[in-house]
Design a protein around this motif. Sequence first.
Motif, PDB file in Angstrom:
ATOM      1  N   GLN A 449       0.829  -1.200   0.000  1.00 36.86           N
ATOM      2  CA  GLN A 449       0.000   0.000   0.000  1.00 36.86           C
ATOM      3  C   GLN A 449       0.866   1.253   0.000  1.00 36.86           C
ATOM      4  N   ARG A 450       1.938   1.216   0.755  1.00 38.37           N
ATOM      5  CA  ARG A 450       2.878   2.348   0.772  1.00 38.37           C
ATOM      6  C   ARG A 450       3.473   2.561  -0.613  1.00 38.37           C
ATOM      7  N   LEU A 451       3.798   1.471  -1.316  1.00 45.41           N
ATOM      8  CA  LEU A 451       4.343   1.588  -2.665  1.00 45.41           C
ATOM      9  C   LEU A 451       3.334   2.220  -3.616  1.00 45.41           C
ATOM     10  N   PHE A 452       2.087   1.775  -3.558  1.00 45.46           N
ATOM     11  CA  PHE A 452       1.080   2.334  -4.463  1.00 45.46           C
ATOM     12  C   PHE A 452       0.803   3.802  -4.131  1.00 45.46           C
ATOM     13  N   ASP A 453       0.801   4.137  -2.854  1.00 46.93           N
ATOM     14  CA  ASP A 453       0.623   5.545  -2.463  1.00 46.93           C
ATOM     15  C   ASP A 453       1.785   6.398  -2.968  1.00 46.93           C
ATOM     16  N   ALA A 454       2.992   5.867  -2.846  1.00 48.99           N
ATOM     17  CA  ALA A 454       4.171   6.610  -3.322  1.00 48.99           C
ATOM     18  C   ALA A 454       4.132   6.769  -4.841  1.00 48.99           C
ATOM     19  N   THR A 455       3.614   5.756  -5.527  1.00 45.04           N
ATOM     20  CA  THR A 455       3.501   5.851  -6.984  1.00 45.04           C
ATOM     21  C   THR A 455       2.535   6.950  -7.380  1.00 45.04           C
ATOM     22  N   ILE A 456       1.408   7.023  -6.696  1.00 46.54           N
ATOM     23  CA  ILE A 456       0.428   8.069  -7.003  1.00 46.54           C
ATOM     24  C   ILE A 456       1.008   9.448  -6.697  1.00 46.54           C
ATOM     25  N   ASN A 457       1.706   9.594  -5.577  1.00 49.04           N
ATOM     26  CA  ASN A 457       2.305  10.889  -5.250  1.00 49.04           C
ATOM     27  C   ASN A 457       3.373  11.271  -6.278  1.00 49.04           C
ATOM     28  N   THR A 458       4.149  10.293  -6.720  1.00 47.88           N
ATOM     29  CA  THR A 458       5.133  10.544  -7.770  1.00 47.88           C
ATOM     30  C   THR A 458       4.447  11.032  -9.039  1.00 47.88           C
ATOM     31  N   PHE A 459       3.349  10.386  -9.387  1.00 51.38           N
ATOM     32  CA  PHE A 459       2.599  10.797 -10.574  1.00 51.38           C
ATOM     33  C   PHE A 459       2.053  12.211 -10.413  1.00 51.38           C
ATOM     34  N   TRP A 748      11.095  -2.516  -4.775  1.00 46.18           N
ATOM     35  CA  TRP A 748      10.416  -1.230  -4.869  1.00 46.18           C
ATOM     36  C   TRP A 748       9.980  -0.679  -3.508  1.00 46.18           C
ATOM     37  N   ALA A 749       9.277  -1.474  -2.749  1.00 42.96           N
ATOM     38  CA  ALA A 749       8.727  -0.985  -1.475  1.00 42.96           C
ATOM     39  C   ALA A 749       9.814  -0.605  -0.486  1.00 42.96           C
ATOM     40  N   THR A 750      11.021  -1.108  -0.711  1.00 40.53           N
ATOM     41  CA  THR A 750      12.137  -0.802   0.186  1.00 40.53           C
ATOM     42  C   THR A 750      12.988   0.370  -0.309  1.00 40.53           C
ATOM     43  N   MET A 751      12.623   0.972  -1.440  1.00 43.58           N
ATOM     44  CA  MET A 751      13.380   2.119  -1.938  1.00 43.58           C
ATOM     45  C   MET A 751      13.440   3.218  -0.881  1.00 43.58           C
ATOM     46  N   SER A 752      14.570   3.879  -0.799  1.00 39.88           N
ATOM     47  CA  SER A 752      14.704   4.986   0.159  1.00 39.88           C
ATOM     48  C   SER A 752      13.651   6.048  -0.088  1.00 39.88           C
ATOM     49  N   SER A 753      13.382   6.336  -1.355  1.00 34.41           N
ATOM     50  CA  SER A 753      12.416   7.383  -1.674  1.00 34.41           C
ATOM     51  C   SER A 753      11.002   7.002  -1.245  1.00 34.41           C
ATOM     52  N   VAL A 754      10.668   5.717  -1.365  1.00 28.68           N
ATOM     53  CA  VAL A 754       9.335   5.271  -0.955  1.00 28.68           C
ATOM     54  C   VAL A 754       9.175   5.404   0.546  1.00 28.68           C
ATOM     55  N   VAL A 755      10.179   4.958   1.274  1.00 25.87           N
ATOM     56  CA  VAL A 755      10.107   4.970   2.736  1.00 25.87           C
ATOM     57  C   VAL A 755      10.149   6.388   3.291  1.00 25.87           C
ATOM     58  N   SER A 780       5.127   2.443 -12.967  1.00 23.47           N
ATOM     59  CA  SER A 780       4.552   1.166 -13.398  1.00 23.47           C
ATOM     60  C   SER A 780       3.867   0.374 -12.289  1.00 23.47           C
ATOM     61  N   PRO A 781       4.246   0.474 -11.009  1.00 19.17           N
ATOM     62  CA  PRO A 781       3.497  -0.315 -10.022  1.00 19.17           C
ATOM     63  C   PRO A 781       1.991  -0.102 -10.070  1.00 19.17           C
ATOM     64  N   VAL A 782       1.550   1.105 -10.397  1.00 19.67           N
ATOM     65  CA  VAL A 782       0.111   1.334 -10.445  1.00 19.67           C
ATOM     66  C   VAL A 782      -0.499   0.820 -11.742  1.00 19.67           C
ATOM     67  N   PHE A 783       0.084   1.172 -12.901  1.00 16.81           N
ATOM     68  CA  PHE A 783      -0.603   0.713 -14.114  1.00 16.81           C
ATOM     69  C   PHE A 783      -0.425  -0.787 -14.351  1.00 16.81           C
ATOM     70  N   VAL A 784       0.660  -1.373 -13.876  1.00 18.45           N
ATOM     71  CA  VAL A 784       0.787  -2.830 -13.957  1.00 18.45           C
ATOM     72  C   VAL A 784      -0.203  -3.493 -13.003  1.00 18.45           C
ATOM     73  N   LEU A 785      -0.470  -2.895 -11.849  1.00 23.43           N
ATOM     74  CA  LEU A 785      -1.490  -3.412 -10.939  1.00 23.43           C
ATOM     75  C   LEU A 785      -2.841  -3.494 -11.649  1.00 23.43           C
ATOM     76  N   TYR A 786      -3.213  -2.438 -12.347  1.00 21.38           N
ATOM     77  CA  TYR A 786      -4.487  -2.426 -13.077  1.00 21.38           C
ATOM     78  C   TYR A 786      -4.490  -3.406 -14.249  1.00 21.38           C
ATOM     79  N   MET A 787      -3.412  -3.382 -15.033  1.00 25.69           N
ATOM     80  CA  MET A 787      -3.418  -4.078 -16.318  1.00 25.69           C
ATOM     81  C   MET A 787      -3.038  -5.548 -16.215  1.00 25.69           C
TER      82      MET A 787
END
Length: 888
Positions: A449-459, A748-755, A780-787
């Motif tokens: 969930q943290r990874l997907f949240d970070a992906t959305i914030n990045t977007f 991915w979820a362990t990336m410094s930027s995500v944490v 890609s974590p978000v669009f790969v999740l969907y697709m």
Amino acid sequence: MRVFTGKSMRIELMIQLFALVASLTAVIPSFGEGETIMTVDDLTQLRAQDPEAAGQPTVMTMAPAEWIWLPCQRTLSNTFVLFRKELDLPEKPVRAFGWISADSRYQLSVNGQRLQWGPAPCDPRQLDVDPCDLTRFLHPGKNVIGAEVLFYGLGDGTWPAGKPGFIFHAVFEYADGHTERIVSDPSWQVLLDRAHPPGQYKRWYLRALQEEYDARKRPVGWNTPEYTPDAAWMAAATIECPPDKPAACGLHESNDTIDRANPEKSALRARQIPAVREEPVPAKQLRQTGRVTWLRDPNDWFDLQVPNSFQIEQADLATPRDGGWELPATANPEEGVFATFEFDEQVVGWPYFTIEAPEGTIVELMIQEGHDVENGPLWLDSHLFSWTRFICREGLNTFQTFDYESARWVQLHIRNASRPCVIRNVGILRRLCPWPEEPHIVCDEPSLQRLFDATINTFYNSAIETFVDGMGRERQQYSGDGGVQALVAYYALGDKLLGRRYLRTFSEGQSPDGYFMDCWPAFDRLARVAQKQIDGAYWGPLLDHGVGFNFDCWWYYQCTGDLDALKEPYPRLLRFAEYLESLRDDDGMLPVEGLTIPTVWIDHDAYKKTRHKQCAFNLYTAAMFKNALASICRAMKDPEKADHFTQLSDSLLQATMARYWNPKSGRYEANLPWQEEEGEVRLCDRSLATSILFDQCPDNNTAAAVKALAECPPEMGLSYPANAYWRYWALAKLGRTDVIVKDWRERWATMSSVVLNNSLQEWWTAKPDSSSLWSHCPVSPVFVLYMDIAGIRPTSPGFDTCVVRPQLSGFGELELTSHTPHGPIHFTATPENGGHRVTVTMPEDCEGELLLPSSAHPNLEALAPDHPLGLKRFRLPPGSSNSFFVPN
């Protein structure tokens, strides 16, 4: 060309004259015969009646408004000019709606209240004109419209080139029905803003403005009714440029970036995306303070970063006072203090603060994306010279940068203060695209969930008005690594407007030879083209990004069904394809070396030698010709071209297969022709993924390729995060989403930027207190999740039909909403007895097909025959809600 308003003879003669002048290097098609140029009145009325019209790339005229500027013989780089228009209104208008543009950037205010900032990055020949609603700020009596305009004059990641100018046109409507027209003309007052020194140097290669602002030199309240202009204010000068053309077409003095744009290929374009939303984000906390001792003139450091210019030490210097922090005086020239502020997450916007200080106090504001506050350096000026200087007037000062930044850390360095100063209200005015829908992604695993949240914030950071690679460094709109971000907009946020604008604006940057500039509208490739003439640069326009742009166009059409948006890019796609075809060598392949101006990126760091890219580049291009461009040609009712590009694809694939397919290992090998010479085998994930995705392996022999993609052996070059999706798409196609989810958890979820930053970094590792990008574009974590995890993909344009192929191995609970032109698809999955109970709710008018493993037996209508991958097919009727079991 038909115009809805009359033109003076002077303008007609100017247009004929301008047709003779030279154009920019990049070419775009002329407007078609009978192209309508809309007036301000007609355009405003159309958009009021039909909100969908706002998404159209409308050509417009600002007549009778005139282009105006400061009366001068030349304009230096980074010149700021203040424009002021006084109005005496008998009553408050019921509506005051206008249009505004400038080259290069403007900040619009009404009676001293900030209204908006613009325009969006655009081709200098296709300048955006922004709508503006002034109504809420106006009142009876004296009013002032103010505009602070910056002319970059130096190349920027958001600005390729241009010529200075300002234009404005508003119509005020009153209760009794009469109207008043306010237009830019010599009745506006204008002042050279010496608070920003004209001719200021640029920050670095792709940031034009190194801002310095001296509040003592800015007239207080200049944009308010209470202010009385002095003799320094002048009547604005009219620029010889038609009101339906950008300032780049003007006859005023040229500059280093451009001589004069060709009017026949230039126009004003009404903004086709919503206005940026601006939200104040206060700092989370004051994290650190300390002292600075200057050993040299501070300008030695800020101008040139001369080593050993200062010493710095941490010290608890801040005393709470009246909701702020008091910091000690720094009266001696060698003294300075600093205060470092932390934010909850990384955001993009304009840093701001207030300071009570004596006159002449100097504050350097510095930003950083990633900072190690415990073990890292105390000084933050380590991110591409990212500082802005403010000089205080006596008393209370409110400061905000003119251009936007990407940051999680803000540091204020204070010097030349004869008494203590008080800092308050530190924050960032965040820039956000006003997306039509909120993303809805919920899972029960905190790290994911943290990874997907970070992906959305990045977007949110990288997709505001353009799809950029990273706002902290280049701020440039890219295809290839960056354009695929549009899939997040389509799926998670229900938006097509930004994608539509992207197709137009990116494709406008095309050279006479036919290759795309690849990051456009931006300065980078214009400069590289010039540098390459004398072997002064390695990188040029990236051909693989042009290939990727074809896929971007195809995905846009599939996800939105909007074929009209492809009409402008389509001839440019054909021209690019002709250019690629002209490059083929005698062996039938496209070269990746010796290309003179363009180059091939395709994940440069994944290859030991440039020649190793040829396999991936040719497979990629072959896939594009058949699966993207040929499909677009058919949609455009151009079957002959579709057949040609299909045959070209087959020919290119056969040549690549002959050179790089190893029948012994059953895979494409990136260095197969040179293995004996190099003494090793080299693979690349892009070649292997492409060969799986587009059925390019002989006899569908994919076992070795998928094995390598799953195991990542040391001989395989691995794409950086922004291009990881190709590998994931290939793995998902062959049922290995378990590898994807494992990658997300461990890599991915362990990336410094995500944490730390709630964002996604550029590379697999990110170094704090450096020029590393901590919010890039690998979404890609978000669009790969969907697709691929939920497995939702369109199978016909606009989601008239779609497929749903859930692959949830290793996943827990999941809930998401996928947006389509027909409405949302709701998807939920709950673990159950070695699999998942999945519920899919289909929108009306969308016919779905469910793909499940052969062991599944849902109570749904079966379809025949089975899928080529051995999956069973079931019908998901429009408007239905269906629950079924999916075995792992």
